[in-house]
Design an enzyme around this catalytic site. Sequence first.
Site, short mmCIF file in Angstrom:
data_model
loop_
_atom_site.label_atom_id
_atom_site.label_comp_id
_atom_site.label_asym_id
_atom_site.label_seq_id
_atom_site.Cartn_x
_atom_site.Cartn_y
_atom_site.Cartn_z
N LEU A 112 5.58 4.06 0.04
CA LEU A 112 5.17 2.80 1.29
C LEU A 112 3.74 2.59 0.96
O LEU A 112 2.78 3.32 1.05
CB LEU A 112 5.78 3.23 2.31
CG LEU A 112 7.31 3.57 2.69
CD1 LEU A 112 7.70 4.24 3.98
CD2 LEU A 112 8.06 2.32 2.31
N CYS A 113 3.40 1.35 1.71
CA CYS A 113 2.29 0.95 1.85
C CYS A 113 1.29 1.87 2.50
O CYS A 113 1.65 2.69 3.58
CB CYS A 113 2.20 -0.29 2.78
SG CYS A 113 0.56 -0.75 3.63
N PRO A 114 0.13 2.24 2.16
CA PRO A 114 -0.74 1.72 0.97
C PRO A 114 -0.58 2.65 -0.21
O PRO A 114 -1.28 2.20 -1.29
CB PRO A 114 -1.83 1.52 1.80
CG PRO A 114 -2.21 3.12 2.34
CD PRO A 114 -0.82 3.12 2.87
#
Lengths: 346, 77
Positions: free
Chosen positions: B12-14
């Site tokens: 997941l981000c980042p």
Amino acid sequence: MNIQRKAVALISGGLDSMLAAKTVMDQGIHVEGINFFTGFCVEGHTHAIREKDRAKPKRNNSLWVAEQLGIKLHIVDVIEEYKNVLINPKHGYGAHLNPCLDCKIFMVNKARQWIAENGFDFIITGEVIGQRPMSQRKDTMPVVARESGADDLLLRPLCAKNLAPTLPEREGWVDREKLHDFSGRSRKPQMEMAARYGFREYSQPAGGCCFLTDKNYSAKLTDLWQAHGHKDYELDDVMLLKVGRHIRPAPHFKLIVAREEGEGRFLQGYRKEFVSMAATSHNGPLVLIDGTPSAEDLYLAAGITARYGQGRKAEQVDVKITDKDGAERTIQVKPFAKELPQEWYL
Amino acid sequence: MTREILNARRLLCPLPVIRTQNKIKEMRPGARLEVICTDPGVMQDIPAWCRIHGHTVLETRSGDHEYVIVIEVGGAV
Ligand code: SF4
């Protein structure tokens, strides 16, 4: 010949660090951004997962800020090293499990290492005296500079005039007169400055960037530490605290119930690490079981699983239990009929 | 022309951006990197990161809950 001085700015994605960087860029300093990923940063995570949030823009705020400023941004994974900060904060926690002072010291220290390795001259942060109760008080700001080892290589352009001159000011790399004297919790000067620069859109300032300042998240993390008997954690542990409904019927096991399809898909990825269950006779969510449940506990968990599916009112629901090794069996349960006790919800 | 593949599924981000950034640091200008992700946020973030750092996004495609971004490494890393 004038040497081009270079600074690295800690970019959180909020307004303050954006303005701090801009203030120094305006003085002809070459600025690049750095952003540390601790595992607790509130970025796209949750809305990247949840179906209902699919339509929301999922931009990473620090990248967006860097692009607005026209500077490079280096995102650094500090997940492993950060564990020590969170588990053992020398200066303690804030209102929740946020170890802000130690966190700031840690990040400035990492930035100090980074400038040494990359030939930069000094560090910029968006800190403002009196803005945050823990890390941005008049008496704690020098602690950050000292304990991070950055000392007077740490420039806070938004409140520099309220602090002793730093090396970049004394050397004339930046003009102290063009720095600011903001203090206190009011964000008006920042808003005005943003308007002057034409920054119309920026992420919600202050407080919203970190799960550790969140009451509910911190409660789940405390529960996790209690259940594990220690504070050590893996990234997956803390990531899962952001997903699903967490229900702990007994100290030795809990359920993570997907609230919707996107979460279900995300939890699917963990099926080799947890016992999982889902109703097969009716539609229902995927549920992960964390801990060491007995056969009887699994029965109870299956009843709860059934309760969260479309068979909640059925006499009997088939629930498939899948072990970590993929072995499957199906049991028949009566859905848990009553309201779950409030204290089971984390 | 070298073309490498980076599997950033489930991240997941980042983290997909971090992995892309670290991978590209090891690559030569002109080389291509195909990043495969499951976090839809990458469709914004990786192109933004590429713009900032002077790399070119050659192609983006998505389907079946996967997002693929093909990057050509620019000169200045
Ligand atoms: S809010 Fe979170 S990221 Fe920010 S200083 Fe506190 S602990 Fe660190």
